[in-house]
Scaffold this motif. Sequence first.
Motif, PDB file in Angstrom:
ATOM      1  N   PRO A  10     -35.477 -61.076 -56.353  1.00  0.00           N
ATOM      2  CA  PRO A  10     -36.572 -60.494 -55.566  1.00  0.00           C
ATOM      3  C   PRO A  10     -37.723 -61.462 -55.332  1.00  0.00           C
ATOM      4  O   PRO A  10     -38.361 -61.422 -54.275  1.00  0.00           O
ATOM      5  N   VAL A  11     -38.017 -62.319 -56.297  1.00  0.00           N
ATOM      6  CA  VAL A  11     -39.084 -63.300 -56.099  1.00  0.00           C
ATOM      7  C   VAL A  11     -38.718 -64.279 -54.981  1.00  0.00           C
ATOM      8  O   VAL A  11     -39.561 -64.667 -54.169  1.00  0.00           O
ATOM      9  N   MET A  12     -37.436 -64.662 -54.910  1.00  0.00           N
ATOM     10  CA  MET A  12     -37.015 -65.630 -53.906  1.00  0.00           C
ATOM     11  C   MET A  12     -36.947 -65.029 -52.507  1.00  0.00           C
ATOM     12  O   MET A  12     -37.303 -65.684 -51.523  1.00  0.00           O
ATOM     13  N   VAL A  13     -36.477 -63.783 -52.405  1.00  0.00           N
ATOM     14  CA  VAL A  13     -36.146 -63.246 -51.085  1.00  0.00           C
ATOM     15  C   VAL A  13     -37.225 -62.338 -50.505  1.00  0.00           C
ATOM     16  O   VAL A  13     -37.105 -61.896 -49.373  1.00  0.00           O
ATOM     17  N   THR A  14     -38.290 -62.060 -51.256  1.00  0.00           N
ATOM     18  CA  THR A  14     -39.368 -61.220 -50.739  1.00  0.00           C
ATOM     19  C   THR A  14     -40.692 -61.964 -50.839  1.00  0.00           C
ATOM     20  O   THR A  14     -41.040 -62.489 -51.903  1.00  0.00           O
ATOM     21  N   SER A  15     -41.400 -61.995 -49.741  1.00  0.00           N
ATOM     22  CA  SER A  15     -42.743 -62.573 -49.725  1.00  0.00           C
ATOM     23  C   SER A  15     -43.767 -61.600 -49.153  1.00  0.00           C
ATOM     24  O   SER A  15     -44.959 -61.757 -49.405  1.00  0.00           O
ATOM     25  N   GLU A  16     -43.315 -60.607 -48.374  1.00  0.00           N
ATOM     26  CA  GLU A  16     -44.226 -59.592 -47.857  1.00  0.00           C
ATOM     27  C   GLU A  16     -44.567 -58.602 -48.960  1.00  0.00           C
ATOM     28  O   GLU A  16     -43.697 -58.183 -49.721  1.00  0.00           O
ATOM     29  N   GLU A  17     -45.824 -58.209 -49.031  1.00  0.00           N
ATOM     30  CA  GLU A  17     -46.283 -57.378 -50.147  1.00  0.00           C
ATOM     31  C   GLU A  17     -45.648 -55.994 -50.151  1.00  0.00           C
ATOM     32  O   GLU A  17     -45.479 -55.384 -51.200  1.00  0.00           O
ATOM     33  N   GLY A  18     -45.280 -55.482 -48.993  1.00  0.00           N
ATOM     34  CA  GLY A  18     -44.668 -54.159 -48.937  1.00  0.00           C
ATOM     35  C   GLY A  18     -43.259 -54.107 -49.485  1.00  0.00           C
ATOM     36  O   GLY A  18     -42.715 -53.025 -49.681  1.00  0.00           O
ATOM     37  N   THR A  19     -42.644 -55.273 -49.747  1.00  0.00           N
ATOM     38  CA  THR A  19     -41.272 -55.319 -50.267  1.00  0.00           C
ATOM     39  C   THR A  19     -41.217 -55.609 -51.761  1.00  0.00           C
ATOM     40  O   THR A  19     -40.128 -55.761 -52.308  1.00  0.00           O
ATOM     41  N   TYR A  20     -42.357 -55.676 -52.433  1.00  0.00           N
ATOM     42  CA  TYR A  20     -42.372 -56.005 -53.860  1.00  0.00           C
ATOM     43  C   TYR A  20     -41.701 -54.901 -54.675  1.00  0.00           C
ATOM     44  O   TYR A  20     -41.890 -53.709 -54.419  1.00  0.00           O
ATOM     45  N   THR A  21     -40.928 -55.310 -55.682  1.00  0.00           N
ATOM     46  CA  THR A  21     -40.412 -54.386 -56.686  1.00  0.00           C
ATOM     47  C   THR A  21     -41.366 -54.362 -57.877  1.00  0.00           C
ATOM     48  O   THR A  21     -42.332 -55.121 -57.935  1.00  0.00           O
ATOM     49  N   LEU A  22     -41.079 -53.481 -58.842  1.00  0.00           N
ATOM     50  CA  LEU A  22     -41.944 -53.395 -60.022  1.00  0.00           C
ATOM     51  C   LEU A  22     -41.968 -54.703 -60.796  1.00  0.00           C
ATOM     52  O   LEU A  22     -43.029 -55.158 -61.236  1.00  0.00           O
TER      53      LEU A  22
END
Length: 275
Positions: A218-230
């Motif tokens: 998740p750290v690598m593939v998400t940079s938009e704040e709305g896609t953050y996991t816990l």
Amino acid sequence: MISWRRWHAQLVDHIVLIAGALFMVLPVYALFAATTHAPGERIRPRLDPGGSGLENYLEFLTSSAGFSGDVTTVSMLLNSFFLGAGFAGLKVALSLLAAYALIYFRIRFSTAIFAVLLLTLMLPLESRFLPTYAVVADLGLVNSRAGLILPLAASGLGTLFFRQFLMTVPDALVESARLDGAGPLKFFKDILLPLSVPTAAALFLVLFVNGWNQYLWPVMVTSEEGTYTLVRGMQFFGTTSARGTMLAIVAILPPALLVILFQRQVVKGLFDGSH
């Protein structure tokens, strides 16, 4: 004398189990107690609970953060749930279909194919992230739930579990299905799928916890704040901040509750599912 020895052995067993449970639960409780004190106090593990727990957690659940304001506890919970459920559901489905094909179809080099699947268990998941990220970026799936879930869908471990289970299915069921005119799809849907439900449910729960706790991908593939996991949110807020610590507590609860509630089904499905 025999009954006293049995009672003494049971007492020792219970003492060991209680001590082990306290040893595992105490750090979590110490972090929770630290989040119940008034805002502004330094976050450190402590055993004395404060009086601001309800206020702190209500503010934590209803507030937003980040540059865009899209980082909320609810959105991170949903993203973690979709990641865990999609991760587990796809792995279970693909593993069951792969095991079915390896067992009931005459595939050339099926033993070699299964050996290659087992070899994937020897590779750390992180070793595949860089080439996988390149593929995800080329497909335009960065910052999407599909990009989070699809690259992790294949599972050699799940195929191993289902293969071992399907090998215990009596040949009489296959012959009966053929006599009744059932084709491969009907045999799979009406006979094998219902028999596989306990194993599939147990494997789903184990894989859900694994997907829920994913961090590096998740750290690598998400940079938009709305896609953050816990788990991604803990990295965003920092593990020494109040919100980061509360996120850690919240992230523990769903997997822990699922395992506690369904532990017997998990054990039965994984180790006794063929009976």
